[in-house]
Design an enzyme around this catalytic site. Sequence first.
Site, PDB file in Angstrom:
ATOM      1  N   GLU A 157     -10.746 -11.513  -3.099  1.00 52.42           N
ATOM      2  CA  GLU A 157      -9.343 -11.245  -3.107  1.00 52.42           C
ATOM      3  C   GLU A 157      -8.926 -12.200  -2.139  1.00 52.42           C
ATOM      4  O   GLU A 157      -7.492 -12.422  -1.605  1.00 52.42           O
ATOM      5  CB  GLU A 157      -8.885 -10.019  -2.484  1.00 52.42           C
ATOM      6  CG  GLU A 157      -9.781  -9.150  -1.330  1.00 52.42           C
ATOM      7  CD  GLU A 157      -9.490  -8.033  -1.029  1.00 52.42           C
ATOM      8  OE1 GLU A 157      -8.599  -7.334  -1.720  1.00 52.42           O
ATOM      9  OE2 GLU A 157      -9.966  -7.305  -0.069  1.00 52.42           O
ATOM     10  N   HIS A 208       0.840  -1.301  -0.060  1.00 56.55           N
ATOM     11  CA  HIS A 208       0.065  -0.144  -0.067  1.00 56.55           C
ATOM     12  C   HIS A 208       1.043   1.354  -0.167  1.00 56.55           C
ATOM     13  O   HIS A 208       0.385   2.326  -0.539  1.00 56.55           O
ATOM     14  CB  HIS A 208      -0.974  -0.019   1.022  1.00 56.55           C
ATOM     15  CG  HIS A 208      -1.995  -1.053   0.842  1.00 56.55           C
ATOM     16  ND1 HIS A 208      -1.964  -2.204   1.575  1.00 56.55           N
ATOM     17  CD2 HIS A 208      -2.879  -1.047   0.287  1.00 56.55           C
ATOM     18  CE1 HIS A 208      -3.094  -3.013   1.111  1.00 56.55           C
ATOM     19  NE2 HIS A 208      -3.891  -2.396   0.183  1.00 56.55           N
ATOM     20  N   ASP A 227      -4.185  -8.748  -3.159  1.00 58.57           N
ATOM     21  CA  ASP A 227      -4.209  -9.598  -2.279  1.00 58.57           C
ATOM     22  C   ASP A 227      -4.480 -10.940  -2.808  1.00 58.57           C
ATOM     23  O   ASP A 227      -3.889 -12.016  -1.960  1.00 58.57           O
ATOM     24  CB  ASP A 227      -5.565  -9.368  -1.266  1.00 58.57           C
ATOM     25  CG  ASP A 227      -4.955  -8.098  -0.189  1.00 58.57           C
ATOM     26  OD1 ASP A 227      -3.791  -8.449   0.174  1.00 58.57           O
ATOM     27  OD2 ASP A 227      -5.843  -7.253  -0.156  1.00 58.57           O
ATOM     28  N   CYS A 256      -9.780  -4.944  -9.828  1.00 60.15           N
ATOM     29  CA  CYS A 256      -9.293  -3.703  -9.496  1.00 60.15           C
ATOM     30  C   CYS A 256      -7.801  -3.788  -8.969  1.00 60.15           C
ATOM     31  O   CYS A 256      -7.310  -2.592  -8.200  1.00 60.15           O
ATOM     32  CB  CYS A 256     -10.191  -3.131  -8.427  1.00 60.15           C
ATOM     33  SG  CYS A 256     -10.644  -3.743  -7.119  1.00 60.15           S
TER      34      CYS A 256
END
Length: 586
Positions: free
Chosen positions: A436, A193, A460, A507
């Site tokens: 995910e 992230h 993920d 995404c």
Amino acid sequence: MEMEVIQGLGVSSGVAVGKAICLETRNDEVYRFPLPEDLIEEEIERFRRAAERAREEVHSLGQRVGAELGEELGAIFEAHALLLRDPQLLDRIEARIREEHVNAEWAVLETTTELRQQFARFQMERFRERGEDIQDVGRHLIRSIQGLSHHELSEIEGDVVVIADDLTPSDAVRLGRQGVVGFAIEVGGQTSHTAIIAHSLKIPLVTGLPGITRLAAHEDPVVVDGDSGRVILHPTDTALDEYREERESARLREEELAATGGLESVTRDGVEIRIMANIDLSEELDDALRYGARGIGLYRSEFLYIEKSPELPSEEDHYRLYRSILERMSPEPVILRTYDLGGRKLAREVMETREGKPVLVLRGIRQTLARPRIYREQLRGIFRAGCHGDLRVMLPLVSTLEEVRRFRAFAETVKDELDEEGIEYCRDFDLGIMIEVPSAALIADHLAREVDFFSIGTNDLIQYSLAADRNNEHVTDLYQPLHPGLLRMIQGVIEAADQAEIPVTVCGEMAGDPVGAAVLIGLGIRALSVSPRRIPVLKSRVRTLDLARLEEPVRRCLDLASQSEVEELLEEILEHAPETTQQTAS
Ligand code: PEP
Ligand code: MG
């Protein structure tokens, strides 16, 4: 000083040139200063005032965390507050200042490290934890002595490049907003992230640089090249000129790309591929609109929490922000993901709890159901904002069917509350989930009957499928977006969605990679959501594809045995050789 080139892993693209500021986030910045006898009492006074301040801070933090996230977490801070009152600890530190004639920060660091090492030798877990508590308390004390709860950058003139051992996503947001132009950090994976945030803020980031904090000194000139993954310490004038030129041409390239905003995203054989935007920070909305995003496919709402930390966003904060996003994007849809907090995504104070494996924790929907209080405010804000556009709600990290059902029940209680209060809100909205976690991918047929849409989170899904932590640069090679096992899983999800006639989007970062996107489209995906900055390149990729030629070979990839075999096959079929198969946030 000689120029030094250090090779790392470029995870956010672009070139930064500036002066270094070195931060050691794990140990804080502590130097040893010898003190003359006549300053000792003054130093002890400084230490006592800092300890008092730290006690107050930790106590109120504990109360807030307890109220918002549950008593067990709050209790950790209460234990720290008690330690900050413990004369055994405080007296030892004062004695060290007196006897060794050293500054207070140094005395704290030495004393707490020594105690921690002593406790670590005990067999019993309780004692070892005590040692860790002492070290945490030491950190609070040091920050308080330094009079900073965070590092200040304002005293450095000109462009600043942060060199650090580690950087949390919240650090990256804070430092990026203070105008830092580049990051070079010791650890971190490709789709961490922190990498995603650096990319969102258009700040080059290179990771995988062990020992860089020791090699560089404050104010050293430095170049961070996020494309090649190189960091250059003490660049020569010639090297500096070259990099400045490169930075300028990148800026021009970006401007040119912006002109593609109006182009349609259709394949050569006329199939429309919807390209939506992933938004982490509100400043990215402008780019999303400029590059012609057909809606927001993922709004990572947790960054509102991280931005506001240590305050919690109020219902009004949520409402106002979501309403403005919905209005700006209207009539296109906006998929708001409820907070995906936990692991490295929690703000620093909560991250400092002892969660051993940060990726396998109380994160995403698990946090929502375990600590509904902070989510209630968020949901109220979301539902109210829903009257102002095409709202869709998405849940992160779903791994079981029950989580969806429990969330629906929870959402009903929030709606009842709003009804009772007579507040206007959006009753009907699509509810979707992130796919995910492998368990969710494998029961996608069942989940598809419970929700209105899927969005595949490859960041993920890859890390959990290949057991390769996305934050860890040592397992980069195993973080394989084109692993046939992963492709099969994605294909299963697409089939389940098709059967249930619900839409499915991707995404994760794979959607923004030209090769990854081609594979996803070949597998049947017709909507991708990517960082706004990636939209122009992705559109150009889509416009080169011919589905009639793509689908059959991509299906063949599912029968191959390894990522390298898949890469080989793709190289043959894609018009241009794959630019990259490594998923980076760059
Ligand atoms: C993902 O996991 O692919 C995803 C888009 O969510 P995040 O990166 O926020 O975990
Ligand atoms: Mg995710």
